[in-house]
Design a protein around this motif. Structure first.
Motif, short mmCIF file in Angstrom:
data_model
loop_
_atom_site.label_atom_id
_atom_site.label_comp_id
_atom_site.label_asym_id
_atom_site.label_seq_id
_atom_site.Cartn_x
_atom_site.Cartn_y
_atom_site.Cartn_z
N VAL A 149 0.89 -1.21 -0.17
CA VAL A 149 0.03 -0.20 -0.03
C VAL A 149 0.91 1.10 -0.04
O VAL A 149 2.10 1.00 0.22
CB VAL A 149 -1.04 -0.01 1.35
CG1 VAL A 149 -1.93 -1.15 1.32
CG2 VAL A 149 -0.20 -0.14 2.55
N SER A 199 -4.77 -6.44 -1.47
CA SER A 199 -4.33 -7.14 -0.06
C SER A 199 -4.68 -8.48 -0.33
O SER A 199 -5.43 -9.07 -0.72
CB SER A 199 -5.21 -6.56 1.14
OG SER A 199 -5.03 -7.21 2.07
N GLU A 202 -2.79 -1.48 -5.62
CA GLU A 202 -2.98 -2.03 -4.24
C GLU A 202 -3.84 -3.19 -4.09
O GLU A 202 -4.98 -3.05 -4.80
CB GLU A 202 -3.37 -0.91 -3.50
CG GLU A 202 -2.50 0.30 -3.21
CD GLU A 202 -3.18 1.37 -2.15
OE1 GLU A 202 -4.00 1.10 -1.58
OE2 GLU A 202 -2.21 2.45 -2.19
#
Length: 592
Positions: free
Chosen positions: A523, A545, A543
């Protein structure tokens, strides 16, 4: 009831004859009006055509002289012929040259006056061939049929023009090969320069007869390029002497040459520049030639699906320039790899191109390694690359003894004239510390590392921060550029990378360039930390996750998250594709 209603409305009933007369009068009026309407519509359509023609006339394209238009049209037709991959005619069945003639009157006139425009037969259906032959006049023909379906109904009609054909590419089904070869043998081919012939076989048991000396009645004086797939020629034939390009792949067992036959065929091709052979079966035992076959003009050689022993036998029997581009697609390799490099580079201390970069592709079943004379690779191909800067491309299947990724650095040590400054690695394996340590030992002058596709970079991070008190003791002492693409960052690895940069900078080994592309679990805050210590950071802003929605970290492969994972499925999947099952005590692979 009708009479009552009529009387109450004061309507006078008409006689039957009166009604009929009224209908006739109405029909005549409507007919006359429709005719006038149709006439008006036709006039408007004519005016619209005139306006369109006037618009085209006033356009810049119409100001171009016929020579320029002809050049543009020819480029369009050539591009359609050589870049089309469908192998089937267009839905309308019309060739592209025919479509050009329907744009406007001027374009049609220019196209009809250019015979070359009609000489490109790219999967043209039988209905249009006579028109194409007539309008092409005496121009040399380019014939391309990439599928058996498009060729089946018209190959006799096409091959009747064999003396006019300069480029011939055919794809045939196996049961039509004999008929096509008979047609090819019915006339000479005085204009033919390139022949590409491939066979689609649904049954491997069907024997395809080799091309004999009777092809083209033995007369094809301009033939310089031959590419055959699932079909081969008689290796004792003289018809293909004088070739500059020879590409024969998937040779059937019935037509497989002995080493002597192959070398005799190559000896008759002293002008050969590009050679591609599929040598999947081992050469028959025969008497080898005493002297080497000279190929002084050879620029490229590629061996497809080749056994290591065949490659050694062939290279040891050939003599070619030191700067030849070599591409090898080998069966599992073993201890004879050093013998292969010995016969490929017969004079390793002599002159030769300088190798400046290395690229490796590592998967569970296949390894690939390439060496280039430039700092970056222009081509994405990993076998038989077309770019001139790739001097060697080697791809091989993984056996139990070659599943250890550091083997690519063993290969590197066999390449002469290496001054490797750039290393690019694409891997679906878990690369361990020993891989990166071997790279540091064998490539001490490495300046740039590009890593993509692997699940983590923990082992690279561990090796980069290792070393002694002196800067020369640290791994990759010349490294200053790092590129990471499609990397799964584990928890804390971005911070560890920041620490490494600081440590190496303290030893005078700073990393000045960092490029991050499509990296996951990375990030903006973590990138900002890296920007504080690296002068040039290029991040694409991606980005994503890897942490699971329940916060368990099921998607992350770092040690902490892996231990907390309830299922461990991602970790087990990665383990199955890693190199952790390598047994250093296993026996070396043997072709026997």
């Amino acid at each position: 009831m009708t009479q009552t209603l009529s009387a109450s409305l004061d309507i006078v009933p008409r006689m039957e004859s009166t009604i009929i007369q009224h209908c006739h009068a109405t029909h005549a009026y409507v007919t006359k009006d429709t005719a006038a309407f149709n006439k008006d519509v036709a006039a408007l359509a004519g005016s619209l055509r005139d306006l369109r023609s006037c618009k085209i006339t006033l356009s810049c394209v119409s100001w171009l002289p016929p020579e320029i238009l002809t050049t543009i049209f020819t480029y369009i037709v050539e591009d359609d012929a050589f870049k089309s991959c469908t192998g089937t005619p267009r839905p309308c069945g019309a060739p592209i040259s025919m479509i050009i003639t329907h744009i406007c009157r001027r374009w049609r006139q220019v196209a009809l006056e250019c015979p070359t425009l009609w000489a490109y037969l790219n999967c043209v259906s039988a209905n249009w061939l006579d028109i194409m032959f007539e309008r092409s006049k005496k121009a040399a023909l380019v014939v391309i049929y990439r599928s058996p379906g498009s060729l089946r109904k018209c190959f006799q009609q096409i091959l009747s023009q064999l003396p006019r054909i300069k480029y011939l590419q055919l794809c045939s089904s196996s049961w039509e090969v004999d008929r096509i070869l008979d047609c090819l043998s019915s006339q000479p081919a005085p204009s033919l320069q390139t022949l590409k012939f491939s066979v689609v076989r649904k049954s491997q048991t069907r024997v395809i007869r080799p091309i004999s000396d009777s092809i083209f009645q033995g007369r094809a004086p301009l033939l310089r390029s031959v590419e055959l797939n699932e079909c081969t020629f008689s290796w004792t034939s003289c018809i293909f002497s004088g070739l500059r390009t020879l590409d024969v792949r998937r040779i059937g067992s019935a037509s497989y040459p002995t080493l002597t036959q192959l070398l005799s065929a190559l000896r008759r091709m002293p002008e050969l520049e590009q050679l591609t052979l599929g040598l999947s079966s081992r050469f028959s035992e025969d008497t080898e030639l005493s002297d080497q076959v000279p190929l002084a003009r050879l620029k490229r050689i590629a061996l497809d699906a080749c056994t290591l022993r065949n490659a050694v036998s062939l290279f040891s029997s050939l003599s070619f320039p030191v700067d030849v581009k070599i591409a090898l697609n080998l069966a599992p390799i073993g201890s004879c790899l050093s013998d292969l490099f010995l016969v490929m580079h017969k004079d390793p201390d002599g002159s030769g191109p300088i190798i400046r970069s290395m690229r490796a592709s590592l998967s569970y079943h296949t390894f690939g390694v390439q060496f280039s004379t430039s700092m970056t690779f222009k081509s994405e191909y990993f076998w038989n690359p077309p770019d001139d800067d790739i001097i060697l491309s080697l791809q091989f299947k993984c056996s139990s003894s070659t599943r250890k990724p550091p083997v690519i650095f063993d290969i590197c040590q066999m390449v002469p004239h290496r001054q490797i400054r750039s290393l690019s690695v694409t891997s679906s394996l878990f690369l361990r510390d020993n891989f990166w340590r071997a790279g540091s030992a064998d490539l001490p002058a490495l300046e740039s590392i590009q890593l993509s596709g692997t699940c983590n970079i923990r082992s690279l991070i561990a090796v980069l921060q290792s070393g002694g008190v002196q800067s020369s003791d640290m791994a990759y002492p010349s490294l200053h550029a790092l590129e990471l693409e499609s990397i799964d960052f584990g928890c804390g690895e971005a911070e560890e990378l920041q620490d490494i940069v600081i440590i190496r900078a303290g030893h005078g080994l700073g990393i000045h360039e960092l490029r991050l592309v499509k990296c996951r679990n990375l990030v903006d805050d973590k990138v900002q930390l890296l920007k504080e210590v690296v002068p040039a950071v290029d991040w694409d802003g991606h980005e994503e996750s890897l942490v699971g929605g329940d916060g368990s970290g099921g998607g992350c492969l770092c040690h902490n998250c892996r231990d907390e994972s309830s299922s461990g499925e991602d970790y087990m999947q990665a383990l199955l594709h890693s190199d952790w099952d390598y047994d250093p005590d296993s026996d070396a692979y043997s072709e026997e």
